[in-house]
Design a protein around this motif. Structure first.
Motif, PDB file in Angstrom:
ATOM      1  N   ILE A 144      -6.199 -41.239  25.036  1.00  0.00           N
ATOM      2  CA  ILE A 144      -4.808 -41.170  25.756  1.00  0.00           C
ATOM      3  C   ILE A 144      -4.915 -40.004  27.066  1.00  0.00           C
ATOM      4  CG2 ILE A 144      -2.381 -41.095  25.934  1.00  0.00           C
ATOM      5  CD1 ILE A 144      -2.258 -42.082  23.074  1.00  0.00           C
ATOM      6  N   GLY A 145      -4.806 -40.396  28.208  1.00  0.00           N
ATOM      7  CA  GLY A 145      -4.694 -39.659  29.356  1.00  0.00           C
ATOM      8  C   GLY A 145      -3.349 -39.478  30.126  1.00  0.00           C
ATOM      9  N   PHE A 146      -3.065 -38.406  30.446  1.00  0.00           N
ATOM     10  CA  PHE A 146      -1.728 -38.515  31.302  1.00  0.00           C
ATOM     11  C   PHE A 146      -1.853 -38.039  33.081  1.00  0.00           C
ATOM     12  CE2 PHE A 146      -0.058 -38.005  27.216  1.00  0.00           C
ATOM     13  CZ  PHE A 146       1.443 -38.457  27.460  1.00  0.00           C
ATOM     14  N   SER A 147      -3.219 -38.486  33.203  1.00  0.00           N
ATOM     15  CA  SER A 147      -3.375 -38.475  34.540  1.00  0.00           C
ATOM     16  C   SER A 147      -4.509 -39.159  34.957  1.00  0.00           C
ATOM     17  CB  SER A 147      -3.359 -37.139  35.401  1.00  0.00           C
ATOM     18  OG  SER A 147      -4.222 -36.416  34.764  1.00  0.00           O
ATOM     19  N   ASP A 148      -4.954 -39.362  36.260  1.00  0.00           N
ATOM     20  CA  ASP A 148      -6.115 -40.242  36.537  1.00  0.00           C
ATOM     21  C   ASP A 148      -7.253 -39.208  36.264  1.00  0.00           C
ATOM     22  OD1 ASP A 148      -5.579 -38.280  38.655  1.00  0.00           O
ATOM     23  OD2 ASP A 148      -5.877 -39.723  40.397  1.00  0.00           O
ATOM     24  N   ILE A 149      -7.195 -38.124  36.689  1.00  0.00           N
ATOM     25  CA  ILE A 149      -8.434 -37.106  36.241  1.00  0.00           C
ATOM     26  C   ILE A 149      -7.915 -36.148  35.203  1.00  0.00           C
ATOM     27  CG2 ILE A 149      -9.694 -35.024  37.112  1.00  0.00           C
ATOM     28  CD1 ILE A 149      -9.332 -36.209  39.896  1.00  0.00           C
ATOM     29  N   ALA A 150      -8.391 -36.195  34.013  1.00  0.00           N
ATOM     30  CA  ALA A 150      -7.801 -35.704  32.858  1.00  0.00           C
ATOM     31  C   ALA A 150      -9.082 -35.154  31.820  1.00  0.00           C
ATOM     32  CB  ALA A 150      -6.815 -36.782  32.017  1.00  0.00           C
ATOM     33  N   ARG A 151      -8.696 -34.223  31.095  1.00  0.00           N
ATOM     34  CA  ARG A 151      -9.481 -33.703  30.273  1.00  0.00           C
ATOM     35  C   ARG A 151      -8.905 -33.220  28.779  1.00  0.00           C
ATOM     36  NH1 ARG A 151     -10.071 -29.238  28.139  1.00  0.00           N
ATOM     37  NH2 ARG A 151     -12.114 -29.457  27.574  1.00  0.00           N
ATOM     38  N   GLY A 152      -9.741 -33.402  27.785  1.00  0.00           N
ATOM     39  CA  GLY A 152      -9.113 -32.893  26.483  1.00  0.00           C
ATOM     40  C   GLY A 152     -10.163 -33.153  25.464  1.00  0.00           C
ATOM     41  N   GLY A 153      -9.949 -32.702  24.176  1.00  0.00           N
ATOM     42  CA  GLY A 153     -11.161 -32.497  23.180  1.00  0.00           C
ATOM     43  C   GLY A 153     -11.325 -33.998  22.802  1.00  0.00           C
ATOM     44  N   TRP A 154     -12.414 -33.941  21.845  1.00  0.00           N
ATOM     45  CA  TRP A 154     -12.776 -35.300  20.995  1.00  0.00           C
ATOM     46  C   TRP A 154     -13.018 -34.739  19.779  1.00  0.00           C
ATOM     47  CZ3 TRP A 154     -17.580 -38.963  21.811  1.00  0.00           C
ATOM     48  CH2 TRP A 154     -17.386 -39.869  21.001  1.00  0.00           C
ATOM     49  N   ARG A 155     -11.772 -35.313  18.864  1.00  0.00           N
ATOM     50  CA  ARG A 155     -11.868 -34.950  17.450  1.00  0.00           C
ATOM     51  C   ARG A 155     -12.066 -36.225  16.458  1.00  0.00           C
ATOM     52  NH1 ARG A 155      -5.906 -32.605  15.510  1.00  0.00           N
ATOM     53  NH2 ARG A 155      -6.755 -30.785  16.927  1.00  0.00           N
ATOM     54  N   THR A 156     -12.721 -35.973  15.475  1.00  0.00           N
ATOM     55  CA  THR A 156     -13.127 -36.815  14.558  1.00  0.00           C
ATOM     56  C   THR A 156     -12.507 -36.426  13.251  1.00  0.00           C
ATOM     57  OG1 THR A 156     -15.140 -37.665  15.616  1.00  0.00           O
ATOM     58  CG2 THR A 156     -14.726 -38.681  13.428  1.00  0.00           C
ATOM     59  N   ILE A 157     -11.575 -37.291  12.703  1.00  0.00           N
ATOM     60  CA  ILE A 157     -11.035 -36.889  11.575  1.00  0.00           C
ATOM     61  C   ILE A 157     -11.708 -37.772  10.228  1.00  0.00           C
ATOM     62  CG2 ILE A 157      -8.893 -37.150  10.051  1.00  0.00           C
ATOM     63  CD1 ILE A 157      -7.138 -37.207  12.646  1.00  0.00           C
TER      64      ILE A 157
END
Length: 657
Positions: free
Chosen positions: A250-263
């Motif tokens: 899920i991203g809140f803008s067109d250019i977006a960054r955030g981590g990738w977590r695997t549970i």
């Protein structure tokens, strides 16, 4: 053909069933498994003829079906009901069964965040399998919208959509409650197809399915659906499904960054809990990331995947599956977001969005260095718009764990807040409790900085995914130094505890009749004593380590989102209603819900929230991506140490400001 890291169980049986179902006979075959020591590879050579004695000609319709079905073995589990009920009985093809599983997984995870009991996984799955006519109708609708080989898709899709909607709204078996539940499920699936803007379903070679959704699907469900989610509408929602995993970006803008977590879920109960909450978890984490990113050009996003590891009895098998899941989801991601002139480049992807989407990923839970480097290489290989800039914390960048970038901000915030209550962490005695593993990025580096900078600090309790620790005199610093950034808490030697201390171990379990018992080790005056406690006792004591151990400072640097919420924050108070902690600095994202945070602050506790306290990781990643865009790999490596030191100095300054 060959398969990298094939599924270990029933793989050849599944291949044989495909040959049989397609009317192909195997005259002889040669199979070989080769292992690199980390991952196995399957090599198979099959000599085949059709049942009427003809060759399977390359390029023929039969060859294409065989190829697609073989690729699909990496997504379709032979233990799924879709396979046993639909595929083996010739109702669905293997690919259609995978699509049905994806439909069910989306409807379950999307609806369960609000009503987990009503839309339990088994309830949703049974809805699709009890009504094969509706399932087939939804599959036809999906194909009419996304099959690139269908001419005049728009007219056919609209016709199929109206017919499907009429059937769904008229669904009535005389069981009023069950009918309403199933209408909601089928309606959600219809919205899912309608709001999908592109998918890799028609890309032949894939290990996972991806569906890029229009966030208007939230409005389709009515205003009450999102009432428990943060305010603000995402820019994109992408759903991922694979043989052993399900997740969202899920991203809140067109250019977006955030981590990738695997549970990683090792028990059925963990799978149930995490699949029920994964959509809300990603939404909340992405929103928190968006708040953290307010001062940089990227908006916030998050990718979270829930992986089923039930029955895997060795760390090596868990690692193999983790790599398989991450490999598959990465390439599904690139199937959608590698573009040419704004549209998905792969001819198998029908693109209704039609714009470039620069999405940056980052390291998070269960993302290893080898996969980080692979993601960067694969992005370049497949022509993604950001190249190696897709991923932060790589060698041609600033490794978060190696340099402790996030923890620098967490500890600086703690230092400033503790001064407000009259404690100088660099020279005064104080007590602290932690959540998060000593081998983790944020918790491990925060613990390292604590040991380096705070000579009189006493760590009274520590909880991670492997164990819990309590020491009334403070955990032995030499023993903490031995394991920090090297091993998880379960490697802490109980002999190093002071009298009255104890450890709880998550993985050390045994059966006593019908009861499951957990191992507890207590440090007495005469040494270490082992005992076994019930499940209820185990989780009660784990909770006490988080909530009731009285300390000056609490550093939650790991753990599930919303661990502390409106229903349990009162556990932070003693029997007289006094807080058991004076300062909380949130190193872990969304560890405390907004309502609980406000209530805790009203009790006089200083709470520094995640979006500010752990923001240094975001700042570091931005400097890394800027460097990737401005310098070649050779140029960056030539100046890396000087560049990193400059960034670290900036982080310390920004955190203090």
């Amino acid at each position: 053909f060959s398969v990298g890291n094939p599924h270990q169980k029933d793989f050849l049986t599944q291949v044989s069933e495909i040959f049989q179902r397609l009317g192909i006979g195997v005259r002889r075959s040669y199979c070989l498994i080769i292992s690199t020591g980390v991952h196995p590879y399957f090599l198979g050579n099959f000599y085949v003829l059709t049942h009427d004695g003809k060759l399977v000609e390359k390029g023929s319709d039969l060859f294409r079906k065989l190829q697609n079905e073989l690729y699909n073995t990496q997504i379709l589990s032979t233990s799924s009901v879709s396979y046993t009920d639909f595929v083996t009985n010739r109702i669905l093809t293997g690919e259609e069964a995978s699509l049905t599983n994806a439909f069910a997984a989306f409807c379950h995870t999307f609806l369960a965040h609000k009503e987990p009991d009503r839309f339990d996984e088994s309830v949703v799955t049974k809805a699709f399998h009890s009504n094969p006519d509706i399932t087939l109708r939804l599959i036809r609708l999906f194909k009419s919208r996304f099959d690139p080989d269908i001419p005049e898709r728009e007219g056919l899709y609209e016709k199929e959509r109206k017919e499907a909607l009429e059937v769904i709204e008229g669904y009535n078996t005389g069981h009023r409650y069950l009918d309403e539940v199933r209408r909601t499920i089928f309606r959600t699936c219809l919205f899912f197809i309608q709001r999908t803007l592109k998918t890799n379903f028609f890309v032949p070679e894939k290990h996972a399915l991806a569906f890029r959704l229009d966030p208007e699907i939230l409005s389709d469900q009515g205003p009450a659906f999102a009432s428990d989610l943060p305010q603000g509408r995402p820019f994109r929602i992408t759903f991922f499904f694979s043989r052993h995993a399900v997740g969202y970006h899920i991203g809140f803008s067109d250019i977006a960054r955030g981590g990738w977590r695997t549970i990683i879920c090792k028990t059925p109960d963990e799978c149930t809990t995490n699949t029920n909450s994964v959509f809300k978890e990603v939404y909340v984490l992405a929103h928190t990331q968006h708040l953290k990113n307010k001062d940089i050009y990227e908006g916030g996003s998050k990718l979270t995947v829930v992986m089923d590891a039930v029955g895997l009895d060795s760390p090596a098998l868990v690692t193999q599956r983790l790599y398989k899941v991450q490999y598959g989801i990465l390439n599904a991601f690139l199937d959608l977001f590698v573009t040419e002139k704004g549209r998905a480049k792969h001819p198998g992807v029908v693109d209704y969005f039609g714009e470039d989407e620069p999405i940056e990923l980052g390291p998070d839970e269960n993302m290893g260095d080898a996969m980080i480097e692979f993601i960067a290489r694969q992005s370049v290989k497949r022509g993604y718009i950001l190249g190696i800039g897709i991923m932060s914390s790589k060698e041609i960048g600033i490794n978060h764990k190696e340099y402790g970038v996030t923890s620098r901000g967490v500890m600086k915030f703690a230092e400033v807040a503790m001064k407000e209550i009259g404690i100088d962490m660099s020279r005064d005695p104080f007590t602290v409790r932690f959540t998060g593993g000593p081998n983790g990025d944020v918790a491990g580096n925060s613990l390292r900085l604590l040991l380096e900078r705070c000579p009189k600090a006493k760590l009274l309790s520590l909880v991670d995914g492997t164990a819990g620790l309590y020491d009334p005199e403070g955990a032995e610093r030499a023993e903490l130094r031995r394991i920090v950034l090297k091993q998880d808490l379960d490697h802490f030697r109980p002999e190093a505890l002071h009298p009255g201390g104890f450890m709880l171990f998550r993985a050390d379990r045994r059966q006593d009749g019908l009861r499951e018992l957990y191992r507890k080790v207590i440090r007495g005056e005469k040494g270490v004593e082992e005992t076994w406690i019930t499940v209820d006792e185990f989780y009660k004591e784990m909770d006490e380590l988080v909530f009731t151990v009285s300390t000056d400072l609490f550093l939650p640097c790991g753990g599930r989102p919303e661990t502390i919420d409106r229903s349990n924050w009162q556990k932070l108070l003693d029997s007289g209603g006094k807080p058991t902690v004076r300062v909380i600095t949130e190193g872990a994202n969304s560890f405390i819900t907004p309502v609980a945070r406000s209530d805790i602050q009203k009790k006089g506790v200083i709470v520094l929230r995640d979006a500010s306290a752990n923001k240094c990781g975001v700042i570091s990643s931005s400097y890394e991506i800027i460097a990737n865009l401005l310098m070649t790999a050779r140029e960056f490596l030539a100046h890396k140490e000087a560049y990193v030191q400059d960034v670290l100095a900036i982080l310390e300054k920004r955190a203090e400001e």
